[in-house]
Scaffold this motif. Sequence first.
Motif, PDB file in Angstrom:
ATOM      1  N   THR A  93      26.760   1.041 -12.310  1.00  0.00           N
ATOM      2  CA  THR A  93      28.173   1.308 -12.568  1.00  0.00           C
ATOM      3  C   THR A  93      28.672   2.420 -11.655  1.00  0.00           C
ATOM      4  O   THR A  93      29.724   2.312 -11.013  1.00  0.00           O
ATOM      5  CB  THR A  93      28.368   1.719 -14.042  1.00  0.00           C
ATOM      6  OG1 THR A  93      27.837   0.704 -14.868  1.00  0.00           O
ATOM      7  CG2 THR A  93      29.827   1.922 -14.350  1.00  0.00           C
ATOM      8  N   TYR A  94      27.877   3.497 -11.574  1.00  0.00           N
ATOM      9  CA  TYR A  94      28.309   4.589 -10.698  1.00  0.00           C
ATOM     10  C   TYR A  94      28.222   4.164  -9.229  1.00  0.00           C
ATOM     11  O   TYR A  94      29.085   4.510  -8.419  1.00  0.00           O
ATOM     12  CB  TYR A  94      27.470   5.847 -10.948  1.00  0.00           C
ATOM     13  CG  TYR A  94      27.952   7.002 -10.103  1.00  0.00           C
ATOM     14  CD1 TYR A  94      29.240   7.501 -10.257  1.00  0.00           C
ATOM     15  CD2 TYR A  94      27.136   7.564  -9.128  1.00  0.00           C
ATOM     16  CE1 TYR A  94      29.710   8.529  -9.476  1.00  0.00           C
ATOM     17  CE2 TYR A  94      27.596   8.608  -8.335  1.00  0.00           C
ATOM     18  CZ  TYR A  94      28.890   9.082  -8.511  1.00  0.00           C
ATOM     19  OH  TYR A  94      29.359  10.101  -7.727  1.00  0.00           O
ATOM     20  N   SER A  97      31.244   2.464  -8.238  1.00  0.00           N
ATOM     21  CA  SER A  97      32.493   3.220  -8.298  1.00  0.00           C
ATOM     22  C   SER A  97      32.579   4.271  -7.197  1.00  0.00           C
ATOM     23  O   SER A  97      33.641   4.822  -6.966  1.00  0.00           O
ATOM     24  CB  SER A  97      32.623   3.888  -9.659  1.00  0.00           C
ATOM     25  OG  SER A  97      31.645   4.886  -9.771  1.00  0.00           O
ATOM     26  N   MET A 111      33.031   9.273 -14.372  1.00  0.00           N
ATOM     27  CA  MET A 111      32.145   8.107 -14.349  1.00  0.00           C
ATOM     28  C   MET A 111      30.962   8.278 -15.300  1.00  0.00           C
ATOM     29  O   MET A 111      30.371   7.298 -15.743  1.00  0.00           O
ATOM     30  CB  MET A 111      31.633   7.840 -12.928  1.00  0.00           C
ATOM     31  CG  MET A 111      32.627   7.123 -12.036  1.00  0.00           C
ATOM     32  SD  MET A 111      33.393   5.711 -12.817  1.00  0.00           S
ATOM     33  CE  MET A 111      31.998   4.589 -12.903  1.00  0.00           C
ATOM     34  N   VAL A 114      32.296   6.668 -18.228  1.00  0.00           N
ATOM     35  CA  VAL A 114      32.464   5.225 -18.010  1.00  0.00           C
ATOM     36  C   VAL A 114      31.096   4.541 -18.017  1.00  0.00           C
ATOM     37  O   VAL A 114      30.908   3.503 -18.651  1.00  0.00           O
ATOM     38  CB  VAL A 114      33.202   4.967 -16.676  1.00  0.00           C
ATOM     39  CG1 VAL A 114      33.270   3.480 -16.393  1.00  0.00           C
ATOM     40  CG2 VAL A 114      34.587   5.565 -16.731  1.00  0.00           C
ATOM     41  N   LEU A 117      29.875   4.180 -21.412  1.00  0.00           N
ATOM     42  CA  LEU A 117      30.622   3.149 -22.138  1.00  0.00           C
ATOM     43  C   LEU A 117      30.182   1.748 -21.727  1.00  0.00           C
ATOM     44  O   LEU A 117      29.975   0.873 -22.579  1.00  0.00           O
ATOM     45  CB  LEU A 117      32.119   3.301 -21.854  1.00  0.00           C
ATOM     46  CG  LEU A 117      32.881   4.141 -22.865  1.00  0.00           C
ATOM     47  CD1 LEU A 117      34.329   4.286 -22.438  1.00  0.00           C
ATOM     48  CD2 LEU A 117      32.802   3.459 -24.235  1.00  0.00           C
ATOM     49  N   VAL A 118      30.048   1.544 -20.422  1.00  0.00           N
ATOM     50  CA  VAL A 118      29.645   0.218 -19.942  1.00  0.00           C
ATOM     51  C   VAL A 118      28.275  -0.146 -20.518  1.00  0.00           C
ATOM     52  O   VAL A 118      28.062  -1.256 -21.018  1.00  0.00           O
ATOM     53  CB  VAL A 118      29.608   0.186 -18.398  1.00  0.00           C
ATOM     54  CG1 VAL A 118      29.008  -1.121 -17.906  1.00  0.00           C
ATOM     55  CG2 VAL A 118      31.007   0.358 -17.841  1.00  0.00           C
ATOM     56  N   SER A 248      24.133   3.928 -24.499  1.00  0.00           N
ATOM     57  CA  SER A 248      25.084   4.778 -23.782  1.00  0.00           C
ATOM     58  C   SER A 248      24.377   6.007 -23.209  1.00  0.00           C
ATOM     59  O   SER A 248      24.723   6.475 -22.124  1.00  0.00           O
ATOM     60  CB  SER A 248      26.227   5.191 -24.703  1.00  0.00           C
ATOM     61  OG  SER A 248      25.740   6.037 -25.715  1.00  0.00           O
TER      62      SER A 248
END
Lengths: 394, 324
Positions: A93-94, A97, A111, A114, A117-118, A248
Motif C-alpha cells: 500500500t505504501y 502511494s 499512509m 491508510v 486500514l487497507v 491493521s
Amino acid sequence: MSAATSRLGGVRGFSSRHQSTSIVLVVIVVTILLPIISLIPPFSGFGTQKDFVGGFAAAGVFVLLALGLNVVVGFAGLLDLGYAAFFAIGAYTYAYSASGFTGLSIPFWPMLLVGALVAAVFGVLLGAPTLRLRGDYLAIVTLGFGEIVPVVFLNADKYTNGTNGITGIAQPNALGLFGINGFGFTNPWPYYLTIVAIITVVVILLYRLQDSRLGRAWVALREDELAAASMGINTITTKLLAFSIGASTAGLAGVFYAAKLSTVTPDQFGFTVSFTALAMVVLGGMGNIWGVAAGALIIYELQSQGLKQLGSFVQGLNVPVVALGPITINIGAINFLNYQYLLYGLALVIMMLVRPEGLFPSRRRRRELHETPAEDELTAPDPTAGDPSQEGGD
Amino acid sequence: MPLAILISLAVAYGLMVIGAGPQAQEQFINALTIGAIYALIALGYTMVYGIIELINFAHGEIFMVGSFVCWWLLTTLGFSGAIQDPVLLIEVLVLAFTVSMVTMGVVGVIIERLAYRPLRNAPRLAPLITAIGVSFILQNLVFVMISNSIVTVPQIIPNPLIQIGPISIREINLFVIVLALVLMAALHLFIQRTRLGRAMRSTAIDRDAAQIMGVNINSTIALTFFIGSALAGAAGVVQGLYFGVTVFNIGFQAGLKAFTAAVLGGIGNTTGAAIGGFVIGFIEVLASVFGVGRWSEAAVFTTLVLVLIFRPTGILGQQLADRA
C-alpha cells in the motif's frame, strides 16, 4: 484475582492507575537503554552503535507484528498462520502511494493509517467467510491466504513489477520538524524513534482494548465459544474485530517496513515471516502484551546477532567431521543462521509441551493452559494429568 | 456415485481436449498421476483429523522426508537411471516403498508420541502450534543436514509408451495410478473389514466410548499415524520416481493442496480424500493446460475457501465439519 487486587500499592498500583503514563515511561527507559547496551562489552564488539540502532529499528517491525498477532492468537485464541499477508498488504500500500512505480508521492504519516486500514479491510474480507468455521479451518485458510498473497504480488507483474518488486519508495520526512529531515539510509536514529513511537501508541491502544468490553469478549470467546455466545456475545463480529485489528497492526508494520527499506518484493513476505511472528508470540507468552513485545525483541536480536556470533565462536573451535549415512555433520562449517527456523520449530514444540504460557506469561493465560479438563477423565482424576513430564509410557 | 465419477471424468476429459488438443490424453493421465500423489497424502490428513481432530501440519513434511528416503536409498544403491531388468526393477521398487513407508510410519508414530499425545487434552491451539513447530523441525532438519537445494532422484522406471487398446500410457504413470488405487483399496478393506480398522472407526466416532468397549486408544491412534504417514511416505517415493527431483520445502505446498483435497472430499472420510486428491490433480493440470499454471495454487486455495464456505462437509463428508 483477589490476591492481585489486594496488591494495589507501590509500582503495580501506580501502573494500574496511570496505565498510559507508565507505558510511556517504560518505553522511554527502554528506548534510552537499548542504544546504551551497544556500547557495553561484549556487545560493543559486535558492531557500531549505528548498526545496533538500525537493528533495533528492524526489530521494532517484528515487535509490531508480534503485538498484532497477539491480538488474534493471544487475546481471541484464533490461529492465524498467514499473518505476513497483511504485512505485505501494508507494505505494498505504501509502495503504491509513494514511489516512481505509480508516480504518486503521498507522505508517509497519513499512509501509516491508510496502510493499517487497507490491511484491516483485507482482514475482514478474509475473516468474514471463514470465521464461521472452527479454529482449525481458520488456521489452514489463513495459511493458504498467506501463501497466495505473495504469489499474487509475484504473478500479477503488470501491477506489482513481479519478482523485482517496487523500488525507490519514498522515505518518510519529518514534516519539516526542527527544520531537518534526518531520514535516510545512513542514519538509523529517526527510524528507531519512529518505530518506538508507533509501538508506544499501539501498546497503549492494546492495553485499553484488552480491558474494554471487546477485550473481555475475546477472552470469553477464547475460553468457551459456546458459553460466550449464550451470554450474548456476537461471536462473528468479535472474531472479525480481533482479526482486523491484528491485520491493521501488521499493515502499520508493513508501511514502516516499506519506507525503511525503500523496496518491497514478494519474497519478503513468505510463510517464514508469519512463522517467526508466531514463534515470538508463543515464546513471549500468548496474551501478554509486554511479554510478546519482549519476546519479539529478544528473538529478533538472537537471530540477527546471536546466531552470527555463535557461528564465529564455533568456527574457532576445531570439531571433527562426522558422517552418518546421508547425513554429514561438520560442526565447524555450520552456518548457524540456517538453523534459525529449526530452532523456532523446536522452541514452539518444547514451549507447548513444557510451558505453554510462554516465557513471560499473562496470569489468566497460565491458569487457562494448566487447567485439566474434567470431562475426559475415565480413570481416577490425576492432578498431574495435564503435565506431559508426568505421563509414563504405555 | 460411480455415475457421478464417470461424468466428472468425462467433463474433465472434455476440458482437456479444449485446452490441450492432441495432448489431451497425456494431460489427462498426468492429472490422474498427480492426483494420485495428492490423494495418498490427503488420506493421512483425513485419517488423523478423523481420529483426533488435529490438522497435522507436519504431514506434508512426512511426504517430503519420504521422497528424500527414496533419493537416499536409490543413490546409495548406486542407481542413476532406468533399470531395464524387470526382476531387479521390481525388487528395487518393493525395497524403496517398504523402506520409505516403514521409516515414515515410524517417524509419524514418534511424532505423535512425543509432540501430540501429551497435548491430547490441552486447549485446541496447543497441538496446532506444536504441529506447525514439528513441520518446521522436519523441513529444516532436511535443509541443514541433507540438502538446501533440489536433489535429483534416479528415475529407475523405464519410460516406454504402453498401448492398452486406444490408450497409450507411460509405464510410470500406469504404475503410479495402479499403485495408488491398490493402496487405497487395501486401506479401505483394512478400515472396513479388520478388527483394528473397527477400532479406528470407533475411536473416531467416540473416543471415550471406544475406550470403555476395550479399545486401546493410544495404540489405535498410533496405528492411525503409522498408516497415514506410511501412505505419505509412499507418495514421497512416487514424487521422486515420477518427477525425478525433490527439495526440502516441497512438503509445504503439497501439504496445503492435500489438505484441500481432504476438506474437499469431506474431512475424516477416506474415500472422499481419495476423490478430493484426484480433483486437485485435475484443477492443477487444467490450470496449466489453459496457460494459467502459475495461478494453480491460487485456484486450489480458492477452491478450499469456496468449499469451506458453501459445503464445509465436503463432497462426501458425513462428519460435521464444524461440530464444537
